[in-house]
Design an enzyme around this catalytic site. Structure first.
Site, PDB file in Angstrom:
ATOM      1  N   THR A 173      36.263  45.575  28.945  1.00  0.00           N
ATOM      2  CA  THR A 173      36.402  44.716  30.262  1.00  0.00           C
ATOM      3  C   THR A 173      36.913  43.547  30.143  1.00  0.00           C
ATOM      4  OG1 THR A 173      34.864  46.123  31.423  1.00  0.00           O
ATOM      5  CG2 THR A 173      35.564  43.698  32.020  1.00  0.00           C
ATOM      6  N   LYS A 175      37.955  39.481  28.532  1.00  0.00           N
ATOM      7  CA  LYS A 175      37.085  38.788  29.087  1.00  0.00           C
ATOM      8  C   LYS A 175      38.342  37.721  29.376  1.00  0.00           C
ATOM      9  CE  LYS A 175      33.157  40.730  31.090  1.00  0.00           C
ATOM     10  NZ  LYS A 175      32.959  40.554  32.618  1.00  0.00           N
ATOM     11  N   LYS A 201      39.793  47.591  30.426  1.00  0.00           N
ATOM     12  CA  LYS A 201      39.489  47.320  32.170  1.00  0.00           C
ATOM     13  C   LYS A 201      40.317  46.665  32.644  1.00  0.00           C
ATOM     14  CE  LYS A 201      35.757  47.704  34.675  1.00  0.00           C
ATOM     15  NZ  LYS A 201      35.466  46.186  35.080  1.00  0.00           N
ATOM     16  N   HIS A 294      35.176  51.392  39.897  1.00  0.00           N
ATOM     17  CA  HIS A 294      33.992  49.415  40.154  1.00  0.00           C
ATOM     18  C   HIS A 294      33.016  49.756  41.568  1.00  0.00           C
ATOM     19  CE1 HIS A 294      31.872  45.988  39.352  1.00  0.00           C
ATOM     20  NE2 HIS A 294      32.577  46.463  37.774  1.00  0.00           N
ATOM     21  N   SER A 379      27.912  49.746  31.560  1.00  0.00           N
ATOM     22  CA  SER A 379      28.649  48.257  31.178  1.00  0.00           C
ATOM     23  C   SER A 379      27.613  47.591  31.840  1.00  0.00           C
ATOM     24  CB  SER A 379      29.546  48.482  32.241  1.00  0.00           C
ATOM     25  OG  SER A 379      30.556  47.235  32.043  1.00  0.00           O
TER      26      SER A 379
END
Length: 478
Positions: A173, A175, A201, A294, A379
Site C-alpha cells: 500500500t 504511503k 495499492k 478493501h 495486510s
C-alpha cells in the site's frame, strides 16, 4: 359492540399481543436444504427467556411484528416465517445463548446481498428485548448461491492472467496514504513494482481528492505499471480505487481503468455498499478486470464479541457479491485477528466446500458449488520477520501486503520491495524443501540476509517491532 367489531370477531381475528415463542420457536423443526440458516449470539434483557429472545429474532427478521395483525390471515405464515429451531448456551457466558434460525428461501430476492442483509440484520438489532445481538454465521444454500455471479474471475483465472504460480503474491500500500501528488504517487508505485512486488495499492480512502484527482492518479500509475513490466519481464498491477460517491461515477472510473489496459481495480465494499459492489463485480467480469476488495469499516460491525456481525459473515457476503481479493487480517500484525477464527474464514473464502468446525468458529457446513474462490489479503503492520509465519498461515493462495514494511526501508521503496521478495522466495524454497517455517522461520530469514543486503537492512530496522495485544474477539471457550 359495533357491527364492524362483530364482523371481525365472527371471522376469528383476535387482536392483541402474544409471545413470539408461541409462533416462532419451533424446536421440532427439521431444516431444509434450501433454508438459509443463521447462528445468532443472543443476550436477552433480564427476565426475558432465551426461547422468547430467539423467537423474537426469528419473527422480527422475517414475517413478525409486535402485535397480531389481521393481514396474517391473507398469507401462509407456516410457509414464510423464520423459525428459531435450536438454542444452546455459550460456554463461560451465563447471559449469552446461540439461537439458530431457519429462513425459507422465498423470503429473499435472487442475487441480492442487499436484500438478504436487510431482512436478516436490518431491523432486529435494535430490539428492546435484547441487550445485545450478534450474527455469528450464515449457511447459504446452493439454491441461493447459484443466483449469484460471485467473484469476477477467481483464484485460478487470476494466476493465469498474471502467469504467477507456486507462491503467495506480494503487494504494498502506497504511503503516506493521503497528500502525495499524482506524479509522486506514480513514482512510488514504479519503485515498488520494479523492486519485485506483484502489486501496489491505493489505500481505502484514496478516491479523488483535491491534492490528487482520480484520473491523474490512474494515468501516472498506468505509466508506472508499464515501465516496471518492461524492466522486469513480469506482469504487474496497481489496485486503482474506483470507489466513488455514486455508482455511475464508480463505473466511469472502472471504464477508464479498462481503457488504460491495467489488470485490476479496487472497491471499498462496506462503505461503498453491496449494491454498488455487485454492479462493479459484474462489470469487471464482463471486461476482464480483476477486483480487489478493501473491508474499510468492518471493525465497526464485527469487532465486539457480543454485538454486531462476525467477519466470517461479511466474508461470505463478499464472495456472493463479488471480489477477487479481500483483506482478511494477518494474525501476526497490528490488526485484530484470532488465528483459528481467521483460518476459518480464510477457508470460507477460498475453498469450494467447508465442513462445520466450531474450533474455527464455523457453525455450518458451507457448499459454494461453482462459485469461484477469493484470495485473502494479509495486510497491516507486517514486515520481513513476519514472512515465515505469513507463508505458513496463509499458504500460496494469498496476497501479502507490506505497506510500511516496504516504504519504510532505510534505502527506499525499491530496496524495500527487494527485501520482501527475497524473504518470500527464501521461505517458499525452505517450505518446499520440507523445513518447518514455524520452527525455523527466523533462521531461514537470517540465512537469506547473507546474500541480500536489502533484506539484512530491513531485518535490522524491524527486529524489535512487536504488536503484543490480546485479541478481543476470541472464540468461545478461550
Amino acid at each position: 359492540m359495533s357491527p364492524q367489531t362483530e364482523t371481525k370477531a365472527s371471522v376469528g381475528f383476535k387482536a392483541g399481543v402474544k409471545e413470539y415463542k408461541l409462533t416462532y420457536y419451533t424446536p421440532e423443526y427439521e431444516t431444509k436444504d434450501t433454508d438459509i440458516l443463521a447462528a445468532f449470539r443472543v443476550t436477552p434483557q433480564p427476565g426475558v427467556p432465551p426461547e422468547e429472545a430467539g423467537a423474537a429474532v426469528a419473527a422480527e427478521s422475517s414475517t413478525g411484528t409486535w402485535t397480531t395483525v389481521w393481514t396474517d390471515g391473507l398469507t401462509s405464515l407456516d410457509r414464510y416465517k423464520g423459525r428459531c429451531y435450536h438454542i444452546e448456551p455459550v460456554p463461560g457466558e451465563e447471559t449469552q445463548f446461540i439461537a439458530y434460525v431457519a429462513y425459507p428461501l422465498d423470503l429473499f430476492e435472487e442475487g441480492s446481498v442487499t436484500n438478504m442483509f436487510t431482512s436478516i440484520v436490518g431491523n432486529v438489532f435494535g430490539f428492546k428485548a435484547l441487550a445485545a445481538l450478534r450474527l455469528e454465521d450464515l449457511r447459504i444454500p446452493p439454491a441461493y448461491t447459484k443466483t449469484f455471479q460471485g467473484p469476477p474471475h477467481g483464484i485460478q483465472v487470476e494466476r493465469d492472467k498474471l502467469n504467477k504460480y507456486g507462491r503467495p503474491l506480494l503487494g504494498c500500500t502506497i504511503k503516506p496514504k493521503l497528500g502525495l501528488s499524482a506524479k509522486n504517487y506514480g513514482r512510488a508505485v514504479y519503485e515498488c513494482l520494479r523492486g519485485g512486488l506483484d502489486f501496489t495499492k491505493d489505500d481505502e480512502n484514496v478516491n479523488s481528492q483535491p491534492f490528487m484527482r482520480w484520473r491523474d492518479r490512474f494515468l501516472f500509475c498506468a505509466e508506472a505499471i508499464y515501465k516496471s513490466q518492461a524492466e522486469t519481464g513480469e506482469i504487474k498491477g496497481h489496485y486503482l480505487n474506483a470507489t466513488a460517491g455514486t455508482c455511475e461515477e464508480m463505473i466511469k472510473r472502472a471504464v477508464f481503468a479498462r481503457e488504460l489496459g491495467v489488470p485490476i481495480v479496487m472497491h471499498d465494499y462496506l462503505t461503498g455498499g453491496f449494491t454498488a459492489n455487485t454492479s462493479l463485480a459484474h462489470y469487471c467480469r464482463d471486461n476482464g478486470l480483476l477486483l480487489h476488495i478493501h473491508r474499510a469499516m468492518h471493525a465497526v460491525i464485527d469487532r465486539q464479541k457480543n454485538h454486531g456481525m462476525h467477519f466470517r459473515v461479511l466474508a461470505k457476503a463478499l464472495r456472493l457479491s463479488g471480489g477477487d481479493h479481500i483483506h482478511a487480517g494477518t494474525v501476526v500484525g497490528k490488526l485484530e485477528g484470532d488465528r483459528e477464527s481467521t483460518l476459518g474464514f480464510v477457508d470460507l473464502l477460498r475453498d469450494d466446500y467447508v465442513e462445520k468446525d466450531r474450533s474455527r468458529g464455523i457453525f455450518f457446513t458451507q457448499d459454494w458449488v461453482s462459485l469461484p474462490g477469493v484470495l485473502p489479503v494479509a495486510s497491516g503492520g507486517i514486515h520481513v520477520w513476519h514472512m515465515p509465519a505469513l507463508t505458513e498461515i496463509f499458504g500460496d493462495d494469498s496476497v501479502l501486503h507490506f505497506g510500511g514494511g516496504t516504504l519504510g526501508h532505510p534505502w527506499g521503496n525499491a530496496p524495500g520491495a527487494v527485501a520482501n521478495r527475497v524473504a518470500l522466495e527464501a521461505c517458499v524454497q525452505a517450505r518446499n524443501e520440507g523445513r518447518d517455517l514455524a520452527v525455523e522461520g527466523n533462521e531461514i530469514v537470517r540465512e537469506a540476509c547473507k546474500w541480500s543486503p536489502e533484506l539484512a537492512a530491513a531485518c535490522e530496522v524491524w527486529k524489535e517491532i512487536r504488536f503484543n495485544f490480546p485479541t478481543i474477539d476470541k472464540l468461545d471457550g478461550q
